[in-house]
Design a protein around this motif. Structure first.
Motif, short mmCIF file in Angstrom:
data_model
loop_
_atom_site.label_atom_id
_atom_site.label_comp_id
_atom_site.label_asym_id
_atom_site.label_seq_id
_atom_site.Cartn_x
_atom_site.Cartn_y
_atom_site.Cartn_z
N SER A 242 -15.56 -2.16 2.73
CA SER A 242 -14.94 -0.96 3.24
C SER A 242 -13.42 -0.98 3.10
O SER A 242 -12.85 -0.17 2.38
N LEU A 243 -12.75 -1.93 3.76
CA LEU A 243 -11.31 -1.86 3.89
C LEU A 243 -10.70 -3.24 4.14
O LEU A 243 -11.31 -4.07 4.82
N TYR A 244 -9.53 -3.46 3.58
CA TYR A 244 -8.73 -4.61 4.00
C TYR A 244 -7.31 -4.12 4.17
O TYR A 244 -6.85 -3.22 3.47
N GLN A 245 -6.62 -4.69 5.15
CA GLN A 245 -5.27 -4.25 5.42
C GLN A 245 -4.42 -5.42 5.87
O GLN A 245 -4.87 -6.27 6.64
N ILE A 246 -3.19 -5.43 5.38
CA ILE A 246 -2.22 -6.46 5.75
C ILE A 246 -0.98 -5.73 6.24
O ILE A 246 -0.40 -4.92 5.51
N GLN B 173 9.34 -3.97 7.07
CA GLN B 173 7.93 -3.82 7.37
C GLN B 173 7.19 -3.55 6.07
O GLN B 173 7.64 -2.75 5.27
N TYR B 174 6.08 -4.26 5.90
CA TYR B 174 5.26 -4.13 4.70
C TYR B 174 3.84 -3.82 5.13
O TYR B 174 3.38 -4.29 6.16
N SER B 175 3.14 -3.11 4.29
CA SER B 175 1.74 -2.84 4.56
C SER B 175 1.00 -2.72 3.23
O SER B 175 1.50 -2.09 2.31
N ILE B 176 -0.15 -3.35 3.17
CA ILE B 176 -1.03 -3.20 2.01
C ILE B 176 -2.38 -2.79 2.56
O ILE B 176 -2.90 -3.43 3.47
N ARG B 177 -2.90 -1.69 2.03
CA ARG B 177 -4.19 -1.20 2.50
C ARG B 177 -5.06 -0.94 1.28
O ARG B 177 -4.66 -0.21 0.38
N GLY B 178 -6.23 -1.53 1.28
CA GLY B 178 -7.18 -1.33 0.19
C GLY B 178 -8.47 -0.74 0.74
O GLY B 178 -9.08 -1.33 1.63
N VAL B 179 -8.82 0.44 0.24
CA VAL B 179 -10.07 1.08 0.65
C VAL B 179 -11.04 0.99 -0.52
O VAL B 179 -10.76 1.50 -1.60
N LEU B 180 -12.16 0.30 -0.31
CA LEU B 180 -13.13 0.12 -1.38
C LEU B 180 -13.95 1.38 -1.57
O LEU B 180 -14.44 1.96 -0.60
#
Length: 151
Positions: free
Chosen positions: A126-130, A143-150
């Motif tokens: 589903s999802l991973y987020q950093i 501030q950093y953000s990485i969001r991956g939606v499968l």
């Protein structure tokens, strides 16, 4: 030796292998200080993509008594008893079939030059987020953000 903790390294290695075979398209959004960019990508190196999660593994002999373990039927939580350890908290939520539903990790590191807080979330298929907040002396806060939606 005391019983070992849930192995994030093993879990994410297995996920990397599984996702490599599955080859999902990922809607990936990267943000830095409020500016974000998103695109659809194929991840070629899932081991690298999930490296921060693997690096949060707490199965080290020296740390076998450094975490308090709390568990219920579906939630397993490891909380660091040592404020100096990088990985401060790991929560693993499972469904009724004992399958991992969600992993949340809180990492913290600091020294004289910088302070970093990371929150990592992983929902299989589903999802991973950093989310990372960094305070560097002389440079300031980022501030950093990485969001991956499968897909």
């Amino acid at each position: 030796m005391a019983s070992s903790y849930f192995s994030l390294e093993e879990f994410f290695r297995s996920e990397a292998t599984r996702l490599t075979k599955l080859a999902p398209t990922v809607e990936k959004t990267v943000s830095r200080n409020g500016m974000s960019e998103g695109k659809s990508v194929q991840i070629n190196d899932w081991k690298n993509e999930l490296a921060l999660f693997m690096d949060s593994d707490i199965n080290k002999p020296a740390w076998q008594n450094s975490y308090r373990v709390d568990s219920t039927d579906r939630l397993l939580t490891y909380t660091s008893t040592d404020p100096e350890l990088r990985t401060q908290k790991i929560s693993i939520e499972k469904d009724e079939n004992e399958k991992v539903k969600h992993i949340a990790i809180i990492n913290h590191a600091s020294n004289m030059l910088y302070q970093t807080e990371e929150r990592l979330d992983y929902y299989p298929d589903s999802l991973y987020q950093i989310d990372k907040q960094q305070q560097v002396r002389l440079i300031g806060e980022s501030q950093y953000s990485i969001r991956g939606v499968l897909q």
